[in-house]
Write an enzyme that holds these catalytic residues in place. Structure first.
Site, PDB file in Angstrom:
ATOM      1  N   LYS A 119       0.835  -1.204   0.000  1.00  0.00           N
ATOM      2  CA  LYS A 119       0.000   0.000   0.000  1.00  0.00           C
ATOM      3  C   LYS A 119       0.869   1.253   0.000  1.00  0.00           C
ATOM      4  O   LYS A 119       0.568   2.216  -0.707  1.00  0.00           O
ATOM      5  CB  LYS A 119      -0.968  -0.023   1.179  1.00  0.00           C
ATOM      6  N   LYS A 135      -2.884  -9.730 -11.077  1.00  0.00           N
ATOM      7  CA  LYS A 135      -3.977  -9.983 -10.131  1.00  0.00           C
ATOM      8  C   LYS A 135      -5.071  -8.925 -10.312  1.00  0.00           C
ATOM      9  O   LYS A 135      -4.763  -7.733 -10.394  1.00  0.00           O
ATOM     10  CB  LYS A 135      -3.429  -9.915  -8.701  1.00  0.00           C
ATOM     11  N   LYS A 141      -9.019  -3.646  -7.459  1.00  0.00           N
ATOM     12  CA  LYS A 141      -9.542  -2.272  -7.619  1.00  0.00           C
ATOM     13  C   LYS A 141      -8.414  -1.286  -7.830  1.00  0.00           C
ATOM     14  O   LYS A 141      -8.520  -0.358  -8.600  1.00  0.00           O
ATOM     15  CB  LYS A 141     -10.270  -1.850  -6.338  1.00  0.00           C
TER      16      LYS A 141
HETATM   17  P1  ADP Z   1      -8.892  -5.442  -4.068  1.00  0.00           P
HETATM   18  O1  ADP Z   1      -7.544  -6.062  -4.310  1.00  0.00           O
HETATM   19  O2  ADP Z   1      -9.677  -5.295  -5.318  1.00  0.00           O
HETATM   20  O3  ADP Z   1      -8.799  -4.146  -3.273  1.00  0.00           O
HETATM   21  P2  ADP Z   1      -9.798  -6.551  -1.597  1.00  0.00           P
HETATM   22  O4  ADP Z   1      -8.420  -6.444  -1.041  1.00  0.00           O
HETATM   23  O5  ADP Z   1     -10.856  -5.626  -1.111  1.00  0.00           O
HETATM   24  O6  ADP Z   1      -9.703  -6.466  -3.190  1.00  0.00           O
HETATM   25  O7  ADP Z   1     -10.265  -8.057  -1.419  1.00  0.00           O
HETATM   26  C1  ADP Z   1     -11.463  -8.511  -0.846  1.00  0.00           C
HETATM   27  C2  ADP Z   1     -11.455 -10.033  -0.851  1.00  0.00           C
HETATM   28  O8  ADP Z   1     -11.432 -10.533  -2.194  1.00  0.00           O
HETATM   29  C3  ADP Z   1     -10.227 -10.645  -0.158  1.00  0.00           C
HETATM   30  O9  ADP Z   1     -10.597 -11.836   0.512  1.00  0.00           O
HETATM   31  C4  ADP Z   1      -9.311 -10.940  -1.303  1.00  0.00           C
HETATM   32  O10 ADP Z   1      -8.409 -11.983  -1.008  1.00  0.00           O
HETATM   33  C5  ADP Z   1     -10.278 -11.344  -2.411  1.00  0.00           C
HETATM   34  N1  ADP Z   1      -9.703 -10.996  -3.716  1.00  0.00           N
HETATM   35  C6  ADP Z   1      -9.498  -9.740  -4.205  1.00  0.00           C
HETATM   36  N2  ADP Z   1      -8.961  -9.786  -5.439  1.00  0.00           N
HETATM   37  C7  ADP Z   1      -8.814 -11.103  -5.749  1.00  0.00           C
HETATM   38  C8  ADP Z   1      -8.314 -11.815  -6.897  1.00  0.00           C
HETATM   39  N3  ADP Z   1      -7.866 -11.168  -7.971  1.00  0.00           N
HETATM   40  N4  ADP Z   1      -8.320 -13.153  -6.864  1.00  0.00           N
HETATM   41  C9  ADP Z   1      -8.768 -13.837  -5.772  1.00  0.00           C
HETATM   42  N5  ADP Z   1      -9.258 -13.224  -4.662  1.00  0.00           N
HETATM   43  C10 ADP Z   1      -9.288 -11.890  -4.642  1.00  0.00           C
END
Ligand code: ADP
Ligand code: TRP
Length: 319
Positions: free
Chosen positions: A110, A189, A192
């Protein structure tokens, strides 16, 4: 058995969230008592826009319910409706070694992305540990990127138990190998923060546009293609049946079909997959008080458990 997970309302939910966390969490509802929450305290570490925070939080609740979360079986609530969790986070922070927090991958990631280095961001894993421990959680379904946070949670629970006697259960993460990292339209990956998402409930035109812009190599139409390195193929296989996936694999290897056609097929599959959930979403939206009722009911159930656990903790540490 209690199953717990949280999701930050820091943006719109995408298919990485769906396959990595939401679908496994929804499926686990059948196996025990599910507690799922919207991590709005956590979102404050990166979002400083009250209106956006409120809107995103509601939208996450709506989308989660539309995707099949059953508020009769489990509890859906806002993290901040159980403020006791911040008291537990404080207590945990007094046993949390600085070195443990300094090794956090997500903190370093981050900072690298320009999120301001606040004490809250640094303590993010401590609050997350409090989220898990305050509900005596057994199983925590998450995507792979949350694995280290759960290891820290177990470490902190262990430290508390060592110092004050057996207060906490050690929770188990549940990470699905097949969907641990869902790729985004650029092949990295899906996240957002990388701007490479396909949203679960995006509008049709925009969703089609995102699918058509999945990055590919420049193999010509006639030539055989490697499915194992193709983002289109990987995403398609999440939505398609085994047979459909095998059939697409063969057509990749045979050649004669261009990436554009595969993308169109993927779009159709994805659109059809979420159709019943879009319908359910419309129904929920039409019932003005539904979400408020669900969240209020969820908060009540969560508070009852949190109050009990906090009694145990306060008494154990001498407060
Ligand atoms: P982002 O990376 O979009 O900010 P978050 O960190 O809010 O997503 O993730 C929320 C949940 O979704 C977590 O449990 C995270 O491990 C899962 N997650 C987010 N992106 C992925 C991905 N590309 N593949 C698998 N799981 C994901
Ligand atoms: N950190 C998690 C994420 O970014 C969200 C979260 C907060 C969480 N508290 C939790 C997940 C407790 C599981 C359990 O996705």
């Amino acid at each position: 058995m209690r199953i717990l997970s949280g999701i930050q309302p820091s943006g719109v939910l995408h298919i990485g969230n769906y396959f990595g966390m939401m679908r496994p969490a929804i499926a686990l509802q059948a196996e025990g008592e599910a507690f799922y929450f919207i991590a709005d305290y956590h979102a404050l570490t990166s979002l400083r826009d009250p209106k956006a925070l409120r809107e995103n939080s509601r939208r996450v609740a709506l989308d989660f319910l539309a995707c099949g979360l059953d508020p009769e079986r489990g509890a859906l609530f806002m993290q901040s409706d159980v403020p006791q969790v911040t008291e537990l986070a404080w207590i945990l922070s007094t046993v949390a070694p600085m070195g443990l927090l300094e090794r956090s991958h997500s903190y370093k990631d981050k900072l690298a992305r320009g999120v301001p280095a606040s004490a809250g961001l640094f303590n993010y894993p401590v609050l997350m540990a409090a989220d898990v421990l305050i509900y005596d959680s057994d199983i925590v379904p998450v995507g792979k990127d949350q694995k280290q946070h759960l290891e820290m949670t177990r470490d902190l629970a262990g430290k508390m138990n060592e110092a004050f006697g057996e207060i906490f259960k050690l929770p188990e993460p549940r990470i699905h190998a097949a969907t641990e990292v869902v790729p985004g339209i650029d092949g990295q990956k899906m996240s957002k923060s990388y701007g490479n998402t396909i949203d679960i409930f995006g509008d049709e035109k925009e969703t089609r546009r995102r699918v058509m812009s999945i990055v590919t190599d420049s193999t010509p139409m006639e030539a055989p293609k490697d499915p194992s390195t193709s983002t289109i193929f990987q995403l398609y296989s999440l939505f398609a049946s085994k047979n459909e996936t095998e059939e697409m694999r063969e057509r990749f290897q045979k050649g004669g079909t261009g990436y554009g056609d595969f993308k169109k097929e993927f779009f159709e599959k994805l659109w059809e997959f979420f159709a019943p959930m879009r319908k359910r979403r419309g129904e929920i939206l039409a019932d003005k008080s539904y979400i408020d009722n669900v969240l209020a009911h969820g908060a009540k159930r969560a508070n009852a458990v949190a109050d009990q656990v906090m009694k145990r903790v306060r008494s154990a540490v001498g407060l």
